[in-house]
Design an enzyme around this catalytic site. Structure first.
Site, PDB file in Angstrom:
ATOM      1  CG  ASN A  98      -1.840   1.200   1.329  1.00 10.95           C
ATOM      2  OD1 ASN A  98      -1.460   2.352   1.009  1.00 10.95           O
ATOM      3  ND2 ASN A  98      -3.295   1.064   1.581  1.00 10.95           N
ATOM      4  CG  ASP A 115      -2.887   4.640   1.349  1.00  7.37           C
ATOM      5  OD1 ASP A 115      -3.115   4.565  -0.074  1.00  7.37           O
ATOM      6  OD2 ASP A 115      -3.606   4.266   2.002  1.00  7.37           O
ATOM      7  CG  HIS A 116       1.123   5.896   5.022  1.00  5.02           C
ATOM      8  ND1 HIS A 116       0.372   6.995   5.231  1.00  5.02           N
ATOM      9  CD2 HIS A 116       0.633   4.841   5.500  1.00  5.02           C
ATOM     10  CE1 HIS A 116      -0.784   6.739   6.047  1.00  5.02           C
ATOM     11  NE2 HIS A 116      -0.605   5.100   5.944  1.00  5.02           N
ATOM     12  NE  ARG A 125       7.009  21.346   3.946  1.00  2.20           N
ATOM     13  CZ  ARG A 125       8.236  21.679   4.198  1.00  2.20           C
ATOM     14  NH1 ARG A 125       9.235  22.076   3.393  1.00  2.20           N
ATOM     15  NH2 ARG A 125       8.554  21.705   5.484  1.00  2.20           N
ATOM     16  CG  HIS A 164      -8.186   4.090   1.486  1.00  5.35           C
ATOM     17  ND1 HIS A 164      -8.157   3.888   3.033  1.00  5.35           N
ATOM     18  CD2 HIS A 164      -9.384   4.635   1.299  1.00  5.35           C
ATOM     19  CE1 HIS A 164      -9.329   4.342   3.340  1.00  5.35           C
ATOM     20  NE2 HIS A 164      -9.963   4.524   2.247  1.00  5.35           N
ATOM     21  NE  ARG A 176      -8.936   8.451   5.188  1.00  4.66           N
ATOM     22  CZ  ARG A 176      -9.089   7.454   6.236  1.00  4.66           C
ATOM     23  NH1 ARG A 176      -8.286   6.379   6.393  1.00  4.66           N
ATOM     24  NH2 ARG A 176     -10.099   7.700   7.146  1.00  4.66           N
ATOM     25  NE  ARG A 191      -6.872  11.220   6.431  1.00  4.73           N
ATOM     26  CZ  ARG A 191      -7.247  10.625   7.410  1.00  4.73           C
ATOM     27  NH1 ARG A 191      -6.535   9.740   8.092  1.00  4.73           N
ATOM     28  NH2 ARG A 191      -8.586  10.858   8.075  1.00  4.73           N
ATOM     29  CG  HIS A 192      -3.372   9.108   2.005  1.00  5.44           C
ATOM     30  ND1 HIS A 192      -4.165   8.482   1.247  1.00  5.44           N
ATOM     31  CD2 HIS A 192      -3.469   8.673   3.363  1.00  5.44           C
ATOM     32  CE1 HIS A 192      -4.926   7.580   2.325  1.00  5.44           C
ATOM     33  NE2 HIS A 192      -4.489   7.606   3.341  1.00  5.44           N
ATOM     34  CD  GLU A 239      -6.963  -0.008   1.424  1.00  6.81           C
ATOM     35  OE1 GLU A 239      -7.173   0.901   1.876  1.00  6.81           O
ATOM     36  OE2 GLU A 239      -6.029  -1.021   1.767  1.00  6.81           O
ATOM     37  CB  THR A 297      -5.301   4.309   9.917  1.00  4.22           C
ATOM     38  OG1 THR A 297      -5.028   3.134   8.782  1.00  4.22           O
ATOM     39  CG2 THR A 297      -4.845   3.432  11.310  1.00  4.22           C
ATOM     40  CB  THR A 298      -9.350   1.456   7.851  1.00  7.91           C
ATOM     41  OG1 THR A 298      -8.595   2.352   6.644  1.00  7.91           O
ATOM     42  CG2 THR A 298     -10.450   1.029   7.454  1.00  7.91           C
ATOM     43  CD  GLU A 355      -7.054  -6.248   3.113  1.00  9.18           C
ATOM     44  OE1 GLU A 355      -7.368  -6.010   2.172  1.00  9.18           O
ATOM     45  OE2 GLU A 355      -6.163  -5.607   4.003  1.00  9.18           O
ATOM     46  CG  HIS A 413      -5.292  -1.950   9.605  1.00  4.53           C
ATOM     47  ND1 HIS A 413      -4.800  -1.401  10.895  1.00  4.53           N
ATOM     48  CD2 HIS A 413      -5.492  -0.817   8.867  1.00  4.53           C
ATOM     49  CE1 HIS A 413      -5.009  -0.147  11.028  1.00  4.53           C
ATOM     50  NE2 HIS A 413      -5.435   0.286   9.834  1.00  4.53           N
ATOM     51  N   GLY A 414      -1.875  -2.862  10.151  1.00  4.01           N
ATOM     52  CA  GLY A 414      -0.864  -3.019  11.228  1.00  4.01           C
ATOM     53  C   GLY A 414       0.199  -4.069  11.200  1.00  4.01           C
ATOM     54  N   GLY A 455       1.342  -1.547   4.268  1.00  2.37           N
ATOM     55  CA  GLY A 455       1.559  -0.222   3.952  1.00  2.37           C
ATOM     56  C   GLY A 455       2.586   0.447   4.869  1.00  2.37           C
TER      57      GLY A 455
HETATM   58  N1  PXP Z   1      -5.742  -3.187   4.081  1.00 10.20           N
HETATM   59  C1  PXP Z   1      -6.597  -2.012   4.390  1.00 10.20           C
HETATM   60  C2  PXP Z   1      -7.934  -2.599   3.757  1.00 10.20           C
HETATM   61  C3  PXP Z   1      -6.457  -1.007   4.706  1.00 10.20           C
HETATM   62  O1  PXP Z   1      -7.323  -0.124   4.590  1.00 10.20           O
HETATM   63  C4  PXP Z   1      -4.933  -0.917   5.209  1.00 10.20           C
HETATM   64  C5  PXP Z   1      -4.679   0.650   5.591  1.00 10.20           C
HETATM   65  O2  PXP Z   1      -4.896   1.553   4.516  1.00 10.20           O
HETATM   66  C6  PXP Z   1      -3.956  -1.702   5.207  1.00 10.20           C
HETATM   67  C7  PXP Z   1      -4.378  -2.860   4.722  1.00 10.20           C
HETATM   68  C8  PXP Z   1      -2.641  -1.486   5.398  1.00 10.20           C
HETATM   69  O3  PXP Z   1      -2.514  -1.282   6.724  1.00 10.20           O
HETATM   70  P1  PXP Z   1      -1.068  -0.675   7.341  1.00 10.20           P
HETATM   71  O4  PXP Z   1      -0.735   0.645   6.549  1.00 10.20           O
HETATM   72  O5  PXP Z   1      -1.127  -0.443   8.739  1.00 10.20           O
HETATM   73  O6  PXP Z   1       0.028  -1.907   6.910  1.00 10.20           O
END
Ligand code: PXP
Length: 253
Positions: A18, A20-21, A29, A54, A56, A60-61, A81, A111-112, A162, A202-203, A224
């Site tokens: 992922n 996103d970050h 910036r 994702h 959103r 935001r990203h 996502e 975050t989600t 998921e 996630h996490g 991510g």
């Molecule tokens: N899967 C889903 C559906 C998510 O929403 C996210 C966070 O955007 C992730 C996985 C990845 O989570 P993390 O960034 O904590 O690895």
């Protein structure tokens, strides 16, 4: 008859990265770099099986333009996502990623925070799944590892779930972590029995990923934050390679 494969012989779960970050840093910036598309290409070179982002509601990203560019530039599946918000769904239907993952979204959250409670949105979700599937876009739903939610995902016609691994990732005491892992395992088995492909995420990070990767019914991991955080120190290709190496199946150390 095939002999029962040991967990070490099973193919490892696919790894979705992922990005996103990468966009979070860029948005700090409001410039052009770091570019999530460039990052995604590096992830693929390092062994990512697919790319995730994702879009959103508050943008935001990731921006719609990022999704469009990722769709054009990356030669592995793109999973988008998204919440059920109409404008986001419209972007997805226009840009046609390979697949979408429907997630709950709250503006205030960092975050989600949890999975989608499908039972509260049955009618809307059924229509949404049909809409995406009629455009050949595969649908996954992000859920907590709870049996009724797995059943509801199958009932609305999703092809994949998921499982939210946040509670497992946050569990402090070893006994609690073990219990959360067992819950993930039960939900994964139940989902697979219902014919759903099972992803988890996630996490997940370099310290907690192996027991989840070792669950035989989990076919895909989406990660991510920990990869992007590690990339700051070792570069994104190395960060992805290290994660890949960890998710080879095998007993957790
Ligand atoms: N899967 C889903 C559906 C998510 O929403 C996210 C966070 O955007 C992730 C996985 C990845 O989570 P993390 O960034 O904590 O690895």
């Amino acid at each position: 008859m095939r002999s029962r494969a040991s967990s070490a012989e099973l193919a490892p779960p696919r790894l979705g990265v992922n990005v996103d970050h990468i966009a979070t840093v860029r948005q700090a910036r409001l410039g052009d770099s770091p570019d999530p598309v460039e990052a995604a290409l590096s992830c693929v070179r390092a062994g990512a099986d697919h790319i995730v982002c994702h879009l959103r509601e508050d943008r935001r990203h990731v921006q719609p333009r990022d999704v469009e560019r990722l769709r054009g530039a990356v030669n592995v599946p793109l999973n988008l996502e998204l919440s059920m918000a109409e404008d986001v769904v419209a972007v997805a239907l226009r840009l046609r990623p390979y697949s979408v993952t429907v997630v709950p979204e709250r503006r205030q959250e960092l975050t989600t925070e949890g999975g989608l409670d499908i039972r509260r949105h049955l009618g809307r979700l059924k229509r949404l799944v049909e809409q995406f599937r009629s455009q050949q876009i595969a649908v996954s739903i992000f859920i907590d590892p709870i049996e009724e939610h797995v059943a509801a995902a199958a009932n609305v016609g999703a092809g994949q779930v998921e499982l939210h691994t946040g509670r497992y990732a946050r569990a402090g005491a070893p006994a609690q972590r073990k219990a959360e892992l067992a819950q993930l395992q039960r939900a994964a088995r139940q989902a697979k029995r219902r014919g759903l492909v099972v992803a988890a995420g996630h996490g997940l990070d370099y310290h907690n990923v192996r027991p989840v990767a070792a669950l035989r019914d989990v076919a895909e991991l989406n990660i991510g934050f920990s990869i992007v955080a590690r990339a700051v120190f070792v570069g994104i290709e190395q960060a992805v390679r290290e994660m890949r190496a960890l998710i080879r199946r095998g007993p957790a150390r």
